[in-house]
Every structure is written in C-alpha cells, then in structure tokens.
Write an enzyme that holds these catalytic residues in place. Structure first.
Site, PDB file in Angstrom:
ATOM      1  N   ASP A 105      32.147 -20.838 -19.236  1.00 52.16           N
ATOM      2  CA  ASP A 105      33.511 -20.693 -19.834  1.00 52.16           C
ATOM      3  C   ASP A 105      34.247 -21.993 -19.514  1.00 52.16           C
ATOM      4  O   ASP A 105      34.615 -21.783 -18.477  1.00 52.16           O
ATOM      5  CB  ASP A 105      33.943 -19.242 -19.291  1.00 52.16           C
ATOM      6  CG  ASP A 105      35.012 -18.729 -20.190  1.00 52.16           C
ATOM      7  OD1 ASP A 105      35.227 -19.100 -21.392  1.00 52.16           O
ATOM      8  OD2 ASP A 105      35.598 -17.604 -19.737  1.00 52.16           O
ATOM      9  N   LYS A 120      35.152 -11.732 -20.475  1.00 51.27           N
ATOM     10  CA  LYS A 120      36.194 -12.609 -20.188  1.00 51.27           C
ATOM     11  C   LYS A 120      36.879 -12.284 -19.012  1.00 51.27           C
ATOM     12  O   LYS A 120      37.474 -13.098 -18.066  1.00 51.27           O
ATOM     13  CB  LYS A 120      37.059 -12.526 -21.366  1.00 51.27           C
ATOM     14  CG  LYS A 120      37.935 -13.870 -21.612  1.00 51.27           C
ATOM     15  CD  LYS A 120      37.258 -15.044 -21.715  1.00 51.27           C
ATOM     16  CE  LYS A 120      37.502 -16.223 -22.781  1.00 51.27           C
ATOM     17  NZ  LYS A 120      36.887 -17.143 -23.021  1.00 51.27           N
ATOM     18  N   LYS A 158      47.645 -19.782 -29.212  1.00 53.01           N
ATOM     19  CA  LYS A 158      47.464 -18.565 -28.134  1.00 53.01           C
ATOM     20  C   LYS A 158      48.541 -18.431 -27.103  1.00 53.01           C
ATOM     21  O   LYS A 158      49.193 -19.627 -27.091  1.00 53.01           O
ATOM     22  CB  LYS A 158      46.210 -18.780 -27.270  1.00 53.01           C
ATOM     23  CG  LYS A 158      46.070 -17.954 -26.311  1.00 53.01           C
ATOM     24  CD  LYS A 158      44.884 -18.291 -25.770  1.00 53.01           C
ATOM     25  CE  LYS A 158      44.482 -17.472 -24.352  1.00 53.01           C
ATOM     26  NZ  LYS A 158      43.147 -17.960 -23.645  1.00 53.01           N
ATOM     27  N   LYS A 186      35.552 -22.245 -16.217  1.00 53.80           N
ATOM     28  CA  LYS A 186      36.318 -21.187 -15.312  1.00 53.80           C
ATOM     29  C   LYS A 186      35.563 -20.547 -14.353  1.00 53.80           C
ATOM     30  O   LYS A 186      36.108 -20.348 -13.293  1.00 53.80           O
ATOM     31  CB  LYS A 186      36.858 -20.105 -16.608  1.00 53.80           C
ATOM     32  CG  LYS A 186      38.217 -20.107 -16.824  1.00 53.80           C
ATOM     33  CD  LYS A 186      38.556 -18.803 -17.706  1.00 53.80           C
ATOM     34  CE  LYS A 186      38.256 -18.748 -18.893  1.00 53.80           C
ATOM     35  NZ  LYS A 186      39.010 -19.314 -20.044  1.00 53.80           N
TER      36      LYS A 186
HETATM   37  P1  NAI Z   1      35.249 -18.537 -33.086  1.00 52.00           P
HETATM   38  O1  NAI Z   1      34.923 -17.140 -33.332  1.00 52.00           O
HETATM   39  O2  NAI Z   1      36.168 -19.240 -33.950  1.00 52.00           O
HETATM   40  O3  NAI Z   1      33.727 -19.367 -33.007  1.00 52.00           O
HETATM   41  C1  NAI Z   1      32.818 -18.773 -32.596  1.00 52.00           C
HETATM   42  C2  NAI Z   1      31.429 -19.124 -33.626  1.00 52.00           C
HETATM   43  O4  NAI Z   1      30.502 -18.729 -33.119  1.00 52.00           O
HETATM   44  C3  NAI Z   1      31.753 -18.383 -34.894  1.00 52.00           C
HETATM   45  O5  NAI Z   1      31.865 -19.317 -35.885  1.00 52.00           O
HETATM   46  C4  NAI Z   1      30.627 -17.222 -34.948  1.00 52.00           C
HETATM   47  O6  NAI Z   1      30.263 -17.212 -36.393  1.00 52.00           O
HETATM   48  C5  NAI Z   1      29.677 -18.025 -34.369  1.00 52.00           C
HETATM   49  N1  NAI Z   1      28.548 -17.184 -33.682  1.00 52.00           N
HETATM   50  C6  NAI Z   1      28.669 -16.052 -33.192  1.00 52.00           C
HETATM   51  N2  NAI Z   1      27.358 -15.645 -32.780  1.00 52.00           N
HETATM   52  C7  NAI Z   1      26.483 -16.606 -32.775  1.00 52.00           C
HETATM   53  C8  NAI Z   1      25.497 -16.886 -32.631  1.00 52.00           C
HETATM   54  N3  NAI Z   1      24.629 -15.911 -32.017  1.00 52.00           N
HETATM   55  N4  NAI Z   1      24.763 -17.888 -32.927  1.00 52.00           N
HETATM   56  C9  NAI Z   1      25.389 -18.970 -33.451  1.00 52.00           C
HETATM   57  N5  NAI Z   1      26.730 -19.039 -33.880  1.00 52.00           N
HETATM   58  C10 NAI Z   1      27.350 -17.820 -33.514  1.00 52.00           C
HETATM   59  O7  NAI Z   1      35.636 -18.743 -31.438  1.00 52.00           O
HETATM   60  P2  NAI Z   1      36.258 -20.155 -30.694  1.00 52.00           P
HETATM   61  O8  NAI Z   1      37.871 -20.014 -30.658  1.00 52.00           O
HETATM   62  O9  NAI Z   1      35.742 -21.313 -31.308  1.00 52.00           O
HETATM   63  O10 NAI Z   1      35.633 -19.914 -29.242  1.00 52.00           O
HETATM   64  C11 NAI Z   1      34.171 -20.038 -29.035  1.00 52.00           C
HETATM   65  C12 NAI Z   1      33.800 -19.600 -27.738  1.00 52.00           C
HETATM   66  O11 NAI Z   1      34.599 -20.451 -26.590  1.00 52.00           O
HETATM   67  C13 NAI Z   1      34.423 -18.194 -27.430  1.00 52.00           C
HETATM   68  O12 NAI Z   1      33.257 -17.439 -26.828  1.00 52.00           O
HETATM   69  C14 NAI Z   1      35.651 -18.284 -26.662  1.00 52.00           C
HETATM   70  O13 NAI Z   1      35.674 -17.224 -25.464  1.00 52.00           O
HETATM   71  C15 NAI Z   1      35.192 -19.759 -25.766  1.00 52.00           C
HETATM   72  N6  NAI Z   1      36.401 -20.333 -25.098  1.00 52.00           N
HETATM   73  C16 NAI Z   1      37.352 -20.750 -25.791  1.00 52.00           C
HETATM   74  C17 NAI Z   1      38.389 -21.245 -25.286  1.00 52.00           C
HETATM   75  C18 NAI Z   1      39.560 -22.239 -26.084  1.00 52.00           C
HETATM   76  O14 NAI Z   1      40.499 -22.421 -25.374  1.00 52.00           O
HETATM   77  N7  NAI Z   1      39.217 -22.265 -27.362  1.00 52.00           N
HETATM   78  C19 NAI Z   1      38.650 -21.208 -23.910  1.00 52.00           C
HETATM   79  C20 NAI Z   1      37.470 -20.766 -23.020  1.00 52.00           C
HETATM   80  C21 NAI Z   1      36.364 -20.284 -23.727  1.00 52.00           C
END
Ligand code: NAI
Length: 503
Positions: free
Chosen positions: A295, A344, A385, A459
């Site tokens: 994370d 989370k 956010k 994290k």
């Molecule tokens: P998002 O939802 O925009 O992107 C995630 C992507 O993963 C989506 O495009 C989705 O279609 C794809 N996906 C889902 N399941 C999949 C799989 N099995 N195989 C391949 N692709 C898959 O989310 P975002 O904002 O990009 O965040 C991504 C991750 O990072 C989340 O888990 C979030 O909790 C984690 N995160 C983000 C932080 C931040 O500051 N943006 C901080 C800490 C963690």
C-alpha cells in the site's frame, strides 16, 4: 553527476563500487533493575554493480488513475513538456519523488540529489507496459482519470493512444460489485492458464524491448483480504498445487505475484490487500526474488507517520486520532464496499504502533490511542481527495492539545512519484551485495528478498518474518539514505555536526 568519495575504504572498479563499512549496532537485554547493553561492530563489505540495466516496468492496473498519471508523467518529463495553466507555464517535473526531487546532505552547504549517490536508472529510459481489466487505451484512460488539465491530455494523446493494456486476470469476488462494468479485457481459462499467459506477457515484453530486468507493480483495484488456509497458501508447494488444481480462493494479485516471481521479476504491491500469503513469501525466498509492499504511503498516512512521531518523541501523548477521507475517483468507488474498505482500514490502522510502543512513559504496556479511519465516496471531488484528521493529545498536567488538519490534493499525483521511487529503488537495491568480513570464505549475498528498505514508500511495510516494522517516516528515510551512503563510502548522517561544536 555522480558523487565520488576519496577514501581508503572505497574502491571504484569498472564493474563495481566497493565499500568497506563498520556497521555499529546495539543489543540490549532488560533485566530486573537495569538494561544490559552490548555495542557491536560488524565489518561489512558492500559491492554495488555500476552498470544500470535496461529496465521495464509492468503495471497491474495500468489504465487506472495512478497507472495513467504515472505513464503521462514519464512521457511529459522525457519530452520536457510545458503547458499553460491559470498561473502561467508549468513544466513537467517529479515533485514528490524522493529519488528525483529530494537531496542528501554531503557536507555543509553541499547537498546532492539522492539519485547522484549511486548509479540509478534514469526515469527517461524506463520502458512501460501493463495489464488492465479495462480495455481503454492509455490516452483515453488519462482522460477518464480527470487528473491532468485538458491541454496536457491533448498534447500527450499521440504518445499514449497506441499503448493498450494487456488482458488481465479478473475475479469479481475480490473487488466491489461496482467494478464489474469496467471488466471488458479479461483472461479466460484456468488459474494455471492465466498464470502462464502472464508469464508469456512478461517474456514478450522483455524480448520486445531487449530488457535486462522487468519489475511488476500492482496499482490495481484494492482487493478484499484472502484467508490463510493450511494446505492451500501456507507454503510455496501448496500454493503451486492450489493454482494447478484451480482452487477458487486465490486472489488475482497473488496470481500476478506468482507469475512475476516465477519469472524472476521483483514484485511490488501498492495496495493494501494481503497478496503476500505465506506461500508466496516462501516462493520469493526460495527463488531469491525481491518483493515489497504493501500500500503506497502517499498522503494522510505519510503525514500521520510524521506527526505522531513528532508528538510522541516530544513527550506529548496522542490519545485520539480520527481520520476522515472522501474521494470521488474509482478507487473511492471500490472502497465504498465493506470488504475492500476493510483492507484499507487494516493497512491504515497500524501505522502508529511502533511509535506508541517506543514510549513507556506515555503509554502503559498494550495501551494505544483511539484510532478511527473513515472513507466515503463522494463522486464530485473526483481524484482530488480530502483528508481531515483530528489529533487529540494529552499535554502537561492534564491539558489537551487538538490539531486539526485538512489535506486536499490529487491522489494520483502523490502516488505516481511513489511508483517511480519504488521501481527505481527496488532495482538499485537489487544491485547491492554485501558480505561479512570476519568470515574469510564469506561470499557476497543480495539483501533479504523481502525488501523492507522500501518501507518509506509503504503504508503497511512488509518485513522479513520476526523483524521489527518501522513506520516513522524519518527513520524510514534515514534507512534508505544511510544504506546508500554506506555503499558510497560515506559515514551515516548522524546530524551531530561536532565539527562545529567541539572547539
Ligand atoms: P483506479 O481504480 O483508478 O485504478 C485501478 C485500475 O486497476 C483500474 O483501471 C482497474 O480497471 C484495474 N484493475 C482492477 N482489477 C484488476 C486486475 N485484476 N488486473 C488488472 N487490472 C485491474 O485506482 P487508483 O486511484 O489508480 O489506485 C490504484 C490502487 O492504488 C488502489 O488499490 C488504491 O487503493 C491504491 N493506492 C492509491 C493511493 C493514491 O494516493 N492514489 C495511495 C495508496 C494506495
């Protein structure tokens, strides 16, 4: 510009930077009325390979907000793009990346970028690929993310529209129901078939670009936790058998990690779920492949691990920490489901434990501050956010101090530089070897496969079994800096500056 250290303890060969280092540490035993302390010195030799590999990174979740923002930032920085904002021209940069935008003190008034201490991959040479359950090309994904201004999205379009995510492993059981509509680019077949396809993808990417190394990083949707089941995921052998028998409860993220480790590729987990089940950790240890997670430590938690460290180390007692978040991106949508939120919540909950446990004047054994984390999905705010935190602390003589912090920023613009740091530092630490000098026959070995030195970026840091977890941000950063210094032949940064204090 590389730092060159003139010291009898450092040798620069064509292939390596070799540094002799006295590592001083302390062992202590609590006795009835005293603490018995031994100071120890381990004579070590570090060896860092100077040749930087041609490095590729494969993102799982490439088309997500983080994946698209990271790709856009890579291209924008490489092309030195500049665009117009209401405040004038904005140049591409890597602010928020500790390797690209932070410095290390070498001597009074001499600070160098951290990336100048040892040879490190230049982000401009990084090759990118990845998987996503959504088939959208990267230009369309960038537009969907609503992170960058439209002008920049248009400029980037020709550089991104040909990049299309590879078909991904999808299992509805692991993510929120509301993610189903995205899944139009998924692999069929048994779990073993899917793992084999991922391994072929990695191989194809490696050959296509003639890469020396590939790192796989999960920045996909947060999954629910997986149960640890004896006979299924408790050992490397059982995990392999479970995959072969198409056992139903193996998360997609564990399958990606399994494929990466099997191909000898470092695997990094940027989300909170327990991808690294015991069998997977054992596999990484057996194959001597690096893993790191969990994370990204980007905003609220990063600040928490600074603020609580400051309070507790100042002798002030945090007694209540309440964190509200609301966000409107797809991550927030997924986290609105209870099981994904729970992942989370767990990852965010333990971040103050080591600091609290370090001060027995403030806290009785087992005592902890009340700590509550709330996350709500509010579509309107998109990727911007909001994090609102209230810290109540006890100060002298029963007084109270309440700090209220409101933090607003684009989530993905905090996470993208962390992706870069995780990849570049994981690669750099994989080129560092060490041996103990007192044993004449000792051979150089790599660091432990569980790369806990990357805790600064995580994290809920994954550490080798039985070793302490450090959450304090400054201790985590000092760890990275001082290991890099040791490999360069510099003493650790002690901040004593005795040269100015002793007449
Ligand atoms: P998002 O939802 O925009 O992107 C995630 C992507 O993963 C989506 O495009 C989705 O279609 C794809 N996906 C889902 N399941 C999949 C799989 N099995 N195989 C391949 N692709 C898959 O989310 P975002 O904002 O990009 O965040 C991504 C991750 O990072 C989340 O888990 C979030 O909790 C984690 N995160 C983000 C932080 C931040 O500051 N943006 C901080 C800490 C963690």
């Amino acid at each position: 510009m590389q730092v060159v250290v003139n010291s009898p303890n450092v040798e620069y060969t064509n292939k390596y930077i070799i540094s002799k280092y006295d590592y001083q540490y302390v062992e202590a035993q609590k006795e009835e009325s005293s603490i018995a302390v031994n100071t120890l010195t381990e004579k070590l030799m570090f060896r860092t390979q100077r040749k930087v590999p041609k490095l590729g990174v494969m993102l799982v979740g490439w088309g997500g907000n983080n994946g698209a923002s990271f790709t856009a930032a890579l291209i924008a920085n490489k092309l030195k793009l500049s665009w117009t904002t209401r405040k004038g021209n904005q140049d591409a940069n890597w602010f928020g990346s500790v390797t690209q935008a932070s410095t290390v003190r070498i001597a009074d008034e001499v600070h160098v970028p951290m990336s100048h201490l040892l040879p490190i991959v230049d982000p401009n040479n990084l090759i990118i690929d990845g998987w996503d359950i959504s088939a959208l090309d990267l230009a369309a994904a960038l537009k969907r993310s609503e992170v960058f201004p439209p002008d920049l999205v248009e400029v980037l379009k020709p550089h991104m529209e040909k990049r299309k995510p590879r078909a991904a492993i999808f299992n509805q059981d692991y993510v929120a129901e509301n993610q189903k509509s995205r899944a139009d680019n998924v692999l069929n077949g048994s779990k073993l078939d899917q793992v084999k396809t991922l391994m072929d993808d990695i191989e194809e990417f490696r050959n296509q670009w003639k890469l020396d190394e590939v790192i796989v990083l999960w920045t996909a949707t947060t999954e629910r936790f997986t149960s640890i089941v004896e006979g299924i995921n408790d050992t490397a052998e059982n995990l392999s058998k479970a995959i072969k028998s198409n056992y139903k409860d193996i998360s997609p993220s564990t399958l990606y990690a399994y494929a990466a480790i099997s191909k000898g590729c470092t695997y990094i987990n940027g989300s909170p779920q327990n991808t690294f089940v015991p069998g997977l950790i054992e596999l990484a240890e057996e194959k001597k492949v690096f893993i790191a997670g969990d994370d990204f430590k980007s905003g609220q938690t990063k600040l928490k691990s600074v603020l609580v460290d400051f309070l507790v180390s100042a002798g002030i007692k945090p007694v209540s920490i309440v964190s509200y978040n609301h966000l409107g991106n797809n991550d927030g949508r997924n986290l609105s489901a209870p099981e994904q939120f729970r992942s989370k919540e767990i990852s965010k909950s333990n971040v103050v434990d080591d600091m609290v446990a370090s001060n027995s004047i403030l806290y009785k054994p087992g005592e902890k501050p009340d700590h509550v984390v709330v996350i709500k999905y509010v579509p309107y705010v998109g990727d911007s956010k909001r994090a609102m935190d209230e810290y109540i602390s006890e100060i002298m003589m029963g007084g109270h101090n309440t700090l209220v912090i409101h933090n607003t920023c684009e989530d993905s613009l905090l996470a993208a530089p962390l992706i870069l740091d995780l990849v570049l530092l994981a690669e750099l630490f994989s080129r560092i070897e060490v041996k103990k000098l007192e044993n004449e026959d000792a051979e150089y070995t790599k660091l432990h496969p569980v790369l806990s030195v990357l805790s600064y970026l995580c994290k809920a840091p994954l550490v080798p079994k039985g070793t302490p977890i450090v959450n304090s941000l400054f201790r985590q950063r000092a760890c990275i800096e001082n290991i890099l210094r040791a490999c360069t032949g510099l003493p650790p940064e002690t901040n004593m500056t005795l040269e100015h204090k002793v007449p």
